[in-house]
Design an enzyme around this catalytic site. Structure first.
Site, mmCIF file in Angstrom:
data_model
loop_
_atom_site.group_PDB
_atom_site.id
_atom_site.type_symbol
_atom_site.label_atom_id
_atom_site.label_comp_id
_atom_site.label_asym_id
_atom_site.label_seq_id
_atom_site.Cartn_x
_atom_site.Cartn_y
_atom_site.Cartn_z
ATOM 1 N N LYS A 71 0.792 -1.230 0.000
ATOM 2 C CA LYS A 71 0.000 0.000 0.000
ATOM 3 C C LYS A 71 0.829 1.287 0.000
ATOM 4 O O LYS A 71 0.364 2.335 -0.464
ATOM 5 C CB LYS A 71 -0.947 0.007 1.203
ATOM 6 C CG LYS A 71 -2.105 -0.980 1.102
ATOM 7 C CD LYS A 71 -3.125 -0.537 0.087
ATOM 8 C CE LYS A 71 -4.398 -1.361 0.184
ATOM 9 N NZ LYS A 71 -5.447 -0.855 -0.727
ATOM 10 N N SER A 321 0.432 -10.063 -0.734
ATOM 11 C CA SER A 321 0.223 -8.613 -0.721
ATOM 12 C C SER A 321 0.454 -7.954 0.626
ATOM 13 O O SER A 321 0.656 -6.738 0.695
ATOM 14 C CB SER A 321 -1.190 -8.280 -1.218
ATOM 15 O OG SER A 321 -2.167 -8.965 -0.450
#
Length: 442
Positions: A71, A321
């Site tokens: 992110k 992720s």
């Protein structure tokens, strides 16, 4: 569910990449902006997955990125491109945790004040980390969508710039830098699996890879308990889902964004969903075999490979992720994952009600290589014959075949056995030898 017409590799090479909100040039520009800010995360070989799939499998370790997830790539790209006037008003974001940390760190690096709204039940380590990066945190609502509503209202009231968790071209471009790294690290990659939440990472990675390697198969993976993408792709537009329930809070998004929908639907080949047991098994697999701490959302691609190992051509890259997981959640998920992997077995066995019977049963189970973790002894647990008792035993086992052998050998010795938990993955029970029904199976 296919989002694009399925074609052969040779056919796709000749097909031009469709126009999308974010293209290769945008992602390359984001990469230049992020140089020296984010890590080029390692690519790790996954031998166990390779043996299972019959092709090389690589793990793209964004769980080892700054703030513990991808992110920071999108968050920094978005904030760095704000004007001086916009920066003066600060930024505001909404997130279950990973985007919150990415925005908080990016804002601190760029000298911008940050306010973050998170769901009331957000994992405490993620809340503490976001505050540790310097953001002001408010806990509001039950879901990320509730937090988004609070954050957008805050932006209207204060003039702060809302940094959306996924639905903005700068966010998509920043996340797409993961795709550029994959192509450089695994030049012969044939399939890339990426978790699908709002679609920022999936859309960005798809744009980077499709532009340079149109033959690569791009697969999105979503948690079945929060699966907005299948209905949206079928409808041809973003569709909201309600009643989401999944351990993969990082990809629990009720509606794809308008921008990410356009991006993802134009570029990916396939979207699959995985259940909670598959996510749990994948987390345990990453811990045991890859030596990686990965959060439930981050293991979705691995869960898809474990569920259907022969489905996609290789070499395969699965993007991990994120690695930000609450230790209490991890404990629960590990336990569930061990059950799903047939590492636990619970049996109810009828034995004669006389001294030594229980000790004899436990000795036989121990002799079969199982570790007894719990024992319950009852004379009144259902319609048992006079002179018999029910013994419920919980066991640690070595997997599905070991479970089968334990049950088979106990029954061969004349015991009446009912499997009440564990056993074969996805069933909650073992096989039904000798025609006996076990917990509803026959």
């Amino acid at each position: 569910m296919a989002a694009r017409p399925t074609t052969s590799s040779a056919e796709r090479v000749a097909v031009p990449v469709p126009a999308t909100p974010v293209g290769l040039a945008d992602i390359e520009a984001a990469r230049s902006l992020l140089e020296g800010v984010v890590r080029v995360t390692p690519i790790a070989g996954a031998r166990a997955l390779g043996e299972l799939t019959g092709t090389p499998v690589w793990l793209k370790c964004e769980n080892l990125q700054r703030t513990g997830s991808f992110k920071i790539r999108g968050g920094y790209t978005r904030i760095a491109r704000l004007t001086a006037a916009e920066r003066e008003h600060g930024v505001v974001a909404a997130s279950a945790g990973n985007h919150a940390q990415g925005v908080a760190l990016a804002a601190r690096l760029l000298g911008v004040s940050a306010t973050v709204f998170m769901p009331e039940r957000a994992a405490l380590p993620k809340v503490d980390a976001t505050r540790g990066y310097g953001a002001v945190v408010h806990l509001r609502g039950e879901t990320v969508d509730d937090a988004v509503a609070e954050a957008t209202a805050f932006a209207r009231e204060t003039g702060a710039v809302f940094v959306h968790p996924f639905d903005h071209p700068d966010i998509i471009a920043g996340q797409g830098t993961v795709g550029l790294e994959i192509l450089e690290q695994v030049p012969d990659v044939a399939t890339v699996l990426v978790a699908a939440g709002g679609g920022g990472l999936l859309g960005g990675v798809a744009a980077a890879i499709r532009a340079r390697r149109p033959d690569v198969r791009i697969v999105g993976v979503q948690a079945a308990g929060a699966a907005a993408w299948p209905a949206s792709l079928a409808a041809g537009e973003p569709v909201a889902v309600t009643g989401m329930r999944t351990i993969a809070d990082g990809i629990a998004v009720g509606r794809p964004g308008d921008t990410t929908f356009s991006q993802v639907s134009s570029l990916i080949d396939e979207l699959v969903t995985v259940g909670e047991d598959a996510l749990s098994r994948a987390l345990v697999h990453c811990l045991e075999r890859a030596k990686m701490v990965v959060e439930p959302a981050g293991v979705a691609p691995v869960a898809a490979l474990l569920e259907e190992p022969a489905r996609w051509p290789g070499p395969i890259v699965a993007v991990l992720s994120g690695g930000n997981v609450d230790p209490l959640v991890m404990l629960q998920v590990i336990q569930r994952g061990l059950v799903a992997a047939s590492r636990y077995l619970t049996l109810r066995v009828q034995v004669p009600d006389r001294p030594g019977s229980l000790a004899s049963l436990l000795a036989r189970v121990g002799g079969l290589g199982a570790n007894v973790t719990d024992v319950a002894h009852s004379r009144v647990s259902g319609p048992i014959p006079v002179g018999e008792v029910d013994v419920e035993i919980s066991l640690e086992t070595r997997g599905a075949e070991h479970c089968d052998r334990i049950v088979a050998e106990l029954e061969a010795a004349g015991d009446v056995v009912t499997v009440t938990g564990g056993g074969r993955p996805g069933t909650g029970t073992g096989p039904a030898e000798n025609g006996r029904a076990r917990d509803g199976r026959s």
